[in-house]
Design a protein around this motif. Sequence first.
Motif, PDB file in Angstrom:
ATOM      1  N   SER A   1     -24.394  45.733  48.945  1.00 49.00           N
ATOM      2  CA  SER A   1     -25.753  46.254  49.056  1.00 49.00           C
ATOM      3  C   SER A   1     -26.287  46.772  47.722  1.00 49.00           C
ATOM      4  O   SER A   1     -27.496  46.891  47.536  1.00 49.00           O
ATOM      5  CB  SER A   1     -25.809  47.367  50.108  1.00 49.00           C
ATOM      6  N   ILE A   2     -25.395  47.094  46.779  1.00 48.79           N
ATOM      7  CA  ILE A   2     -25.840  47.588  45.468  1.00 48.79           C
ATOM      8  C   ILE A   2     -25.699  46.525  44.381  1.00 48.79           C
ATOM      9  O   ILE A   2     -25.730  46.841  43.193  1.00 48.79           O
ATOM     10  CB  ILE A   2     -25.071  48.863  45.063  1.00 48.79           C
ATOM     11  N   PHE A   3     -25.569  45.267  44.782  1.00 43.84           N
ATOM     12  CA  PHE A   3     -25.401  44.173  43.813  1.00 43.84           C
ATOM     13  C   PHE A   3     -26.529  44.169  42.775  1.00 43.84           C
ATOM     14  O   PHE A   3     -26.289  43.994  41.585  1.00 43.84           O
ATOM     15  CB  PHE A   3     -25.372  42.828  44.547  1.00 43.84           C
ATOM     16  N   PHE A   4     -27.759  44.383  43.223  1.00 43.69           N
ATOM     17  CA  PHE A   4     -28.909  44.388  42.316  1.00 43.69           C
ATOM     18  C   PHE A   4     -29.297  45.800  41.870  1.00 43.69           C
ATOM     19  O   PHE A   4     -30.195  45.964  41.059  1.00 43.69           O
ATOM     20  CB  PHE A   4     -30.114  43.722  42.989  1.00 43.69           C
ATOM     21  N   ASN A   5     -28.635  46.801  42.415  1.00 42.16           N
ATOM     22  CA  ASN A   5     -28.983  48.198  42.105  1.00 42.16           C
ATOM     23  C   ASN A   5     -27.770  49.010  41.651  1.00 42.16           C
ATOM     24  O   ASN A   5     -27.502  50.086  42.179  1.00 42.16           O
ATOM     25  CB  ASN A   5     -29.600  48.876  43.332  1.00 42.16           C
ATOM     26  N   PRO A   6     -27.023  48.523  40.654  1.00 44.96           N
ATOM     27  CA  PRO A   6     -25.840  49.283  40.218  1.00 44.96           C
ATOM     28  C   PRO A   6     -26.198  50.657  39.665  1.00 44.96           C
ATOM     29  O   PRO A   6     -25.349  51.552  39.629  1.00 44.96           O
ATOM     30  CB  PRO A   6     -25.229  48.389  39.130  1.00 44.96           C
ATOM     31  N   GLU A   7     -27.468  50.828  39.272  1.00 43.79           N
ATOM     32  CA  GLU A   7     -27.905  52.118  38.736  1.00 43.79           C
ATOM     33  C   GLU A   7     -27.921  53.213  39.797  1.00 43.79           C
ATOM     34  O   GLU A   7     -28.027  54.401  39.468  1.00 43.79           O
ATOM     35  CB  GLU A   7     -29.303  51.989  38.114  1.00 43.79           C
ATOM     36  N   LEU A   8     -27.786  52.838  41.060  1.00 41.22           N
ATOM     37  CA  LEU A   8     -27.782  53.831  42.133  1.00 41.22           C
ATOM     38  C   LEU A   8     -26.398  54.452  42.355  1.00 41.22           C
ATOM     39  O   LEU A   8     -26.229  55.287  43.227  1.00 41.22           O
ATOM     40  CB  LEU A   8     -28.276  53.206  43.439  1.00 41.22           C
ATOM     41  N   THR A   9     -25.417  54.026  41.562  1.00 43.25           N
ATOM     42  CA  THR A   9     -24.099  54.644  41.635  1.00 43.25           C
ATOM     43  C   THR A   9     -23.833  55.416  40.347  1.00 43.25           C
ATOM     44  O   THR A   9     -24.530  55.232  39.347  1.00 43.25           O
ATOM     45  CB  THR A   9     -22.991  53.592  41.830  1.00 43.25           C
ATOM     46  N   LEU A  10     -22.839  56.263  40.378  1.00 44.18           N
ATOM     47  CA  LEU A  10     -22.482  57.058  39.198  1.00 44.18           C
ATOM     48  C   LEU A  10     -20.997  56.903  38.885  1.00 44.18           C
ATOM     49  O   LEU A  10     -20.176  56.725  39.774  1.00 44.18           O
ATOM     50  CB  LEU A  10     -22.788  58.539  39.438  1.00 44.18           C
ATOM     51  N   LYS A  11     -20.669  56.974  37.589  1.00 44.41           N
ATOM     52  CA  LYS A  11     -19.279  56.956  37.148  1.00 44.41           C
ATOM     53  C   LYS A  11     -18.701  58.369  37.259  1.00 44.41           C
ATOM     54  O   LYS A  11     -19.424  59.340  37.468  1.00 44.41           O
ATOM     55  CB  LYS A  11     -19.193  56.476  35.695  1.00 44.41           C
ATOM     56  N   SER A  12     -17.394  58.472  37.073  1.00 43.88           N
ATOM     57  CA  SER A  12     -16.717  59.765  37.132  1.00 43.88           C
ATOM     58  C   SER A  12     -17.290  60.734  36.107  1.00 43.88           C
ATOM     59  O   SER A  12     -17.655  60.336  34.993  1.00 43.88           O
ATOM     60  CB  SER A  12     -15.219  59.590  36.866  1.00 43.88           C
ATOM     61  N   GLY A  13     -17.375  61.992  36.491  1.00 40.29           N
ATOM     62  CA  GLY A  13     -17.844  63.018  35.572  1.00 40.29           C
ATOM     63  C   GLY A  13     -18.626  64.114  36.277  1.00 40.29           C
ATOM     64  O   GLY A  13     -18.885  64.035  37.478  1.00 40.29           O
ATOM     65  N   ASN A  14     -18.978  65.140  35.521  1.00 40.34           N
ATOM     66  CA  ASN A  14     -19.839  66.214  36.023  1.00 40.34           C
ATOM     67  C   ASN A  14     -21.256  65.958  35.529  1.00 40.34           C
ATOM     68  O   ASN A  14     -21.460  65.697  34.340  1.00 40.34           O
ATOM     69  CB  ASN A  14     -19.349  67.575  35.526  1.00 40.34           C
ATOM     70  N   TYR A  15     -22.231  66.042  36.422  1.00 42.14           N
ATOM     71  CA  TYR A  15     -23.600  65.663  36.083  1.00 42.14           C
ATOM     72  C   TYR A  15     -24.565  66.845  36.040  1.00 42.14           C
ATOM     73  O   TYR A  15     -25.765  66.645  35.906  1.00 42.14           O
ATOM     74  CB  TYR A  15     -24.086  64.599  37.069  1.00 42.14           C
ATOM     75  N   THR A  16     -24.039  68.039  36.128  1.00 37.31           N
ATOM     76  CA  THR A  16     -24.887  69.226  36.120  1.00 37.31           C
ATOM     77  C   THR A  16     -24.359  70.237  35.110  1.00 37.31           C
ATOM     78  O   THR A  16     -23.215  70.155  34.656  1.00 37.31           O
ATOM     79  CB  THR A  16     -24.907  69.870  37.514  1.00 37.31           C
ATOM     80  N   LYS A  17     -25.222  71.199  34.780  1.00 38.34           N
ATOM     81  CA  LYS A  17     -24.816  72.262  33.860  1.00 38.34           C
ATOM     82  C   LYS A  17     -23.672  73.071  34.466  1.00 38.34           C
ATOM     83  O   LYS A  17     -22.723  73.442  33.779  1.00 38.34           O
ATOM     84  CB  LYS A  17     -26.010  73.171  33.562  1.00 38.34           C
ATOM     85  N   LEU A  18     -23.784  73.352  35.763  1.00 38.77           N
ATOM     86  CA  LEU A  18     -22.733  74.080  36.457  1.00 38.77           C
ATOM     87  C   LEU A  18     -21.589  73.127  36.787  1.00 38.77           C
ATOM     88  O   LEU A  18     -21.819  72.022  37.279  1.00 38.77           O
ATOM     89  CB  LEU A  18     -23.280  74.691  37.748  1.00 38.77           C
ATOM     90  N   LYS A  19     -20.373  73.559  36.495  1.00 32.59           N
ATOM     91  CA  LYS A  19     -19.198  72.750  36.787  1.00 32.59           C
ATOM     92  C   LYS A  19     -18.290  73.513  37.754  1.00 32.59           C
ATOM     93  O   LYS A  19     -18.285  74.741  37.781  1.00 32.59           O
ATOM     94  CB  LYS A  19     -18.452  72.421  35.491  1.00 32.59           C
ATOM     95  N   PRO A  20     -17.522  72.790  38.546  1.00 36.25           N
ATOM     96  CA  PRO A  20     -16.626  73.480  39.476  1.00 36.25           C
ATOM     97  C   PRO A  20     -15.571  74.294  38.729  1.00 36.25           C
ATOM     98  O   PRO A  20     -15.030  73.839  37.721  1.00 36.25           O
ATOM     99  CB  PRO A  20     -15.997  72.336  40.284  1.00 36.25           C
ATOM    100  N   ASN A  21     -15.285  75.507  39.228  1.00 32.74           N
ATOM    101  CA  ASN A  21     -14.248  76.329  38.618  1.00 32.74           C
ATOM    102  C   ASN A  21     -12.887  75.986  39.233  1.00 32.74           C
ATOM    103  O   ASN A  21     -12.764  75.054  40.045  1.00 32.74           O
ATOM    104  CB  ASN A  21     -14.583  77.817  38.771  1.00 32.74           C
ATOM    105  N   ILE A  22     -11.850  76.749  38.853  1.00 30.12           N
ATOM    106  CA  ILE A  22     -10.495  76.450  39.329  1.00 30.12           C
ATOM    107  C   ILE A  22     -10.428  76.502  40.863  1.00 30.12           C
ATOM    108  O   ILE A  22      -9.851  75.620  41.507  1.00 30.12           O
ATOM    109  CB  ILE A  22      -9.476  77.441  38.722  1.00 30.12           C
ATOM    110  N   ASN A  23     -11.039  77.519  41.456  1.00 30.61           N
ATOM    111  CA  ASN A  23     -11.029  77.648  42.924  1.00 30.61           C
ATOM    112  C   ASN A  23     -11.769  76.484  43.584  1.00 30.61           C
ATOM    113  O   ASN A  23     -11.346  75.971  44.627  1.00 30.61           O
ATOM    114  CB  ASN A  23     -11.644  78.976  43.347  1.00 30.61           C
TER     115      ASN A  23
END
Length: 261
Positions: free
Chosen positions: A122-144
């Motif tokens: 379903s995303i054959f023509f829309n690969p931009e609708l997926t994301l690669k591994s990583g954090n995408y926001t200023k806030l990142k998850p902490n240890i907990n």
Amino acid sequence: MIGLFLGDTDFSVAVHKKIRKLNKEYFIIDFSKNNKFKKDNNSHRISIGKFGKIISLIKEKKSKNVLFAGKIAIPKFSTLRLDLKGVYYMPGIIRAAKLGDAAIIKAVINIFDNENIKVISSIFFNPELTLKSGNYTKLKPNINDNNSIKKGITYFNKLNSLDHIQAVIVKGSTILATEDRQGTKKMLSKLNKKSKGILIKLPKKKQDLRIDLPTIGLQTLKDCKKYGLKGIVLKSKKNIFLDKTRCISFANKNKIFIKII
């Protein structure tokens, strides 16, 4: 020529828009509830019971590939008029309907396999609708938070292939809620307004990754804010992320992290 089987949700609209932008030759079989693509001259409204007609149209258009996008409206089977292929295939569709709309699509894909029609991602023509591994926001998850995420992933890994859970809310070592066939919004509504949980959406075991990928959009982020969630976790390249620029901006403003694993 690409055949587009389009249902409800903004994802089907995004696919349609991209196909047009790419100037691809296409035709639509509109499976949405309210015939949302009726203004497109390439759109056809064919009942799911008319499999002979559907397959004839695909072959008439000399379409080598078809794809599915959006949620298929489950029909009222007692009112369907069936052609010969519909009579042959409908028992399998009815059995699948008891498991939800995604199961219907899988049953239709099996029929197409039987008819030598190829179904592409379903995303054959829309690969931009997926994301690669990583954090995408200023806030990142902490240890907990990362420990909570590991707990949620462990929970997913213990599910059997027949479970239909595609999302969970986890806090610490506790699973606060799980998603059923009613969807993420319904699951979130079970939480209190300051849950401090984390939403994890991952593909189900043995899921056909051509369809039914875990999806989030701006409404998901708004719901996360409403119920006090700390973050969202998705699987790299196995998700659909609609309107991601606005989503990431909203997440940053409201201190919600978005992590792709």
